[in-house]
Design a protein around this motif. Sequence first.
Motif, PDB file in Angstrom:
ATOM      1  N   TYR A  55       0.831  -1.199   0.000  1.00 15.19           N
ATOM      2  CA  TYR A  55       0.000   0.000   0.000  1.00 15.19           C
ATOM      3  C   TYR A  55       0.866   1.249   0.000  1.00 15.19           C
ATOM      4  CZ  TYR A  55      -3.432  -3.360   1.714  1.00 15.19           C
ATOM      5  OH  TYR A  55      -4.249  -4.443   1.853  1.00 15.19           O
ATOM      6  N   ASP A  56       0.398   2.290  -0.677  1.00 13.77           N
ATOM      7  CA  ASP A  56       0.947   3.628  -0.527  1.00 13.77           C
ATOM      8  C   ASP A  56       0.233   4.244   0.673  1.00 13.77           C
ATOM      9  OD1 ASP A  56       2.562   3.477  -2.848  1.00 13.77           O
ATOM     10  OD2 ASP A  56       0.841   3.994  -4.097  1.00 13.77           O
ATOM     11  N   PHE A  57       0.863   5.205   1.340  1.00 13.16           N
ATOM     12  CA  PHE A  57       0.251   5.754   2.544  1.00 13.16           C
ATOM     13  C   PHE A  57       0.703   7.180   2.796  1.00 13.16           C
ATOM     14  CE2 PHE A  57       4.090   3.466   3.811  1.00 13.16           C
ATOM     15  CZ  PHE A  57       4.788   4.441   4.496  1.00 13.16           C
ATOM     16  N   GLY A  58       0.017   7.820   3.722  1.00 18.14           N
ATOM     17  CA  GLY A  58       0.403   9.125   4.224  1.00 18.14           C
ATOM     18  C   GLY A  58       0.920   8.986   5.641  1.00 18.14           C
ATOM     19  N   LEU A  59       1.665  10.000   6.083  1.00 19.72           N
ATOM     20  CA  LEU A  59       2.280   9.990   7.413  1.00 19.72           C
ATOM     21  C   LEU A  59       1.820  11.190   8.232  1.00 19.72           C
ATOM     22  CD1 LEU A  59       5.917   9.106   6.307  1.00 19.72           C
ATOM     23  CD2 LEU A  59       4.369   7.634   7.582  1.00 19.72           C
ATOM     24  N   GLY A  60       2.582  11.430   9.297  1.00 18.26           N
ATOM     25  CA  GLY A  60       2.342  12.616  10.111  1.00 18.26           C
ATOM     26  C   GLY A  60       2.686  13.875   9.338  1.00 18.26           C
ATOM     27  N   ASN A  61       2.263  15.009   9.857  1.00 17.45           N
ATOM     28  CA  ASN A  61       2.456  16.272   9.146  1.00 17.45           C
ATOM     29  C   ASN A  61       3.900  16.774   9.153  1.00 17.45           C
ATOM     30  OD1 ASN A  61       2.693  17.398  11.733  1.00 17.45           O
ATOM     31  ND2 ASN A  61       0.543  17.971  11.778  1.00 17.45           N
ATOM     32  N   GLU A 103       5.174  13.979  22.029  1.00 15.13           N
ATOM     33  CA  GLU A 103       3.774  14.223  21.699  1.00 15.13           C
ATOM     34  C   GLU A 103       3.661  15.545  20.937  1.00 15.13           C
ATOM     35  OE1 GLU A 103      -0.542  14.146  23.882  1.00 15.13           O
ATOM     36  OE2 GLU A 103       1.209  14.596  25.092  1.00 15.13           O
ATOM     37  N   GLY A 104       2.890  15.515  19.846  1.00  9.60           N
ATOM     38  CA  GLY A 104       2.643  16.732  19.081  1.00  9.60           C
ATOM     39  C   GLY A 104       3.702  17.084  18.062  1.00  9.60           C
ATOM     40  N   PHE A 139      13.909  14.845  28.576  1.00 13.58           N
ATOM     41  CA  PHE A 139      13.693  16.229  28.172  1.00 13.58           C
ATOM     42  C   PHE A 139      12.474  16.834  28.864  1.00 13.58           C
ATOM     43  CE2 PHE A 139      15.985  14.224  24.710  1.00 13.58           C
ATOM     44  CZ  PHE A 139      17.023  15.124  24.505  1.00 13.58           C
ATOM     45  N   GLY A 140      11.917  16.073  29.817  1.00 12.72           N
ATOM     46  CA  GLY A 140      10.728  16.547  30.525  1.00 12.72           C
ATOM     47  C   GLY A 140       9.488  16.574  29.646  1.00 12.72           C
ATOM     48  N   ARG A 141       9.446  15.723  28.648  1.00 11.55           N
ATOM     49  CA  ARG A 141       8.352  15.702  27.678  1.00 11.55           C
ATOM     50  C   ARG A 141       7.634  14.358  27.715  1.00 11.55           C
ATOM     51  NH1 ARG A 141       9.606  18.970  22.989  1.00 11.55           N
ATOM     52  NH2 ARG A 141       7.453  18.539  22.410  1.00 11.55           N
ATOM     53  N   ASP A 142       6.488  14.305  27.077  1.00 12.42           N
ATOM     54  CA  ASP A 142       5.710  13.078  26.903  1.00 12.42           C
ATOM     55  C   ASP A 142       6.022  12.531  25.518  1.00 12.42           C
ATOM     56  OD1 ASP A 142       3.531  11.288  26.224  1.00 12.42           O
ATOM     57  OD2 ASP A 142       2.408  12.175  27.878  1.00 12.42           O
ATOM     58  N   ALA A 143       6.146  11.214  25.406  1.00  7.56           N
ATOM     59  CA  ALA A 143       6.461  10.590  24.117  1.00  7.56           C
ATOM     60  C   ALA A 143       5.275  10.611  23.161  1.00  7.56           C
ATOM     61  CB  ALA A 143       6.927   9.148  24.324  1.00  7.56           C
ATOM     62  N   GLY A 144       4.086  10.834  23.668  1.00  2.50           N
ATOM     63  CA  GLY A 144       2.892  10.760  22.825  1.00  2.50           C
ATOM     64  C   GLY A 144       2.412   9.326  22.751  1.00  2.50           C
ATOM     65  N   ALA A 192      -1.223  13.188  12.983  1.00  3.98           N
ATOM     66  CA  ALA A 192      -0.348  13.565  14.094  1.00  3.98           C
ATOM     67  C   ALA A 192       0.783  12.548  14.275  1.00  3.98           C
ATOM     68  CB  ALA A 192      -1.167  13.681  15.372  1.00  3.98           C
ATOM     69  N   GLY A 193       0.916  11.623  13.334  1.00  9.57           N
ATOM     70  CA  GLY A 193       1.974  10.614  13.413  1.00  9.57           C
ATOM     71  C   GLY A 193       1.514   9.245  12.959  1.00  9.57           C
ATOM     72  N   CYS A 194       0.255   9.116  12.613  1.00  7.79           N
ATOM     73  CA  CYS A 194      -0.294   7.831  12.171  1.00  7.79           C
ATOM     74  C   CYS A 194       0.065   7.549  10.715  1.00  7.79           C
ATOM     75  CB  CYS A 194      -1.810   7.822  12.323  1.00  7.79           C
ATOM     76  SG  CYS A 194      -2.350   7.884  14.036  1.00  7.79           S
ATOM     77  N   ILE A 195      -0.257   6.343  10.282  1.00 10.02           N
ATOM     78  CA  ILE A 195      -0.063   5.904   8.906  1.00 10.02           C
ATOM     79  C   ILE A 195      -1.452   5.759   8.313  1.00 10.02           C
ATOM     80  CG2 ILE A 195       0.790   4.045   7.444  1.00 10.02           C
ATOM     81  CD1 ILE A 195       2.783   3.520   9.881  1.00 10.02           C
TER      82      ILE A 195
END
Length: 177
Positions: free
Chosen positions: A65-71, A80-81, A121-126, A150-153
């Motif tokens: 399959y061809d696909f799209g990714l995150g922005n 996250e984000g 880094f004090g961040r959330d991995a998402g 936001a990161g999905c396929i």
Amino acid sequence: MQKFNRRFASLSILAALAACGKSEPLARPAPQFKRYFGPPVTQVAVYKAKRRMHLLSGNTVLKSYDFGLGNQPVGPKQFEGDGKTPEGLYYIDRFNPRSRYHLSVGISYPNERDKAYAAQFGRDAGGDIMFHGRGPEGNVLAPAEWDWTAGCITVTDQESEDIYAMLKIGIPVWLHA
């Protein structure tokens, strides 16, 4: 005989009361699921730069399959984000038949390594990274507009039905740069 009549009467009353209860309809109807009867998928190989994904049984490609990714498609997901899609080895870990984007299949991101990296880094991995359809209007997007998640396929809704039918919990997913 009187004991039998009391039991029968009690059960009849309970059944009548249960039948009177309100049943709320679901927000949307359950999807009609495709069924897959071919060889088992043993791994998924995702090539982000080529925008090509293969469902394999051993070394045999069953579907591609061809696909799209995150922005923000270049590079591995770290926070996250960040709009990136993960890279590395993950596993199929859940299915959502009522996804906002038709059907979705979850990938086990973040793993412990991803969480530890973000935490330093004090961040959330998402999280909540999925293979999914494009949803109501998304199936008309041109290939140049596919990188919107936001990161999905993302694949077409029809392709997401195939993927949903073919995959099982625990199948490894290799996400390559």
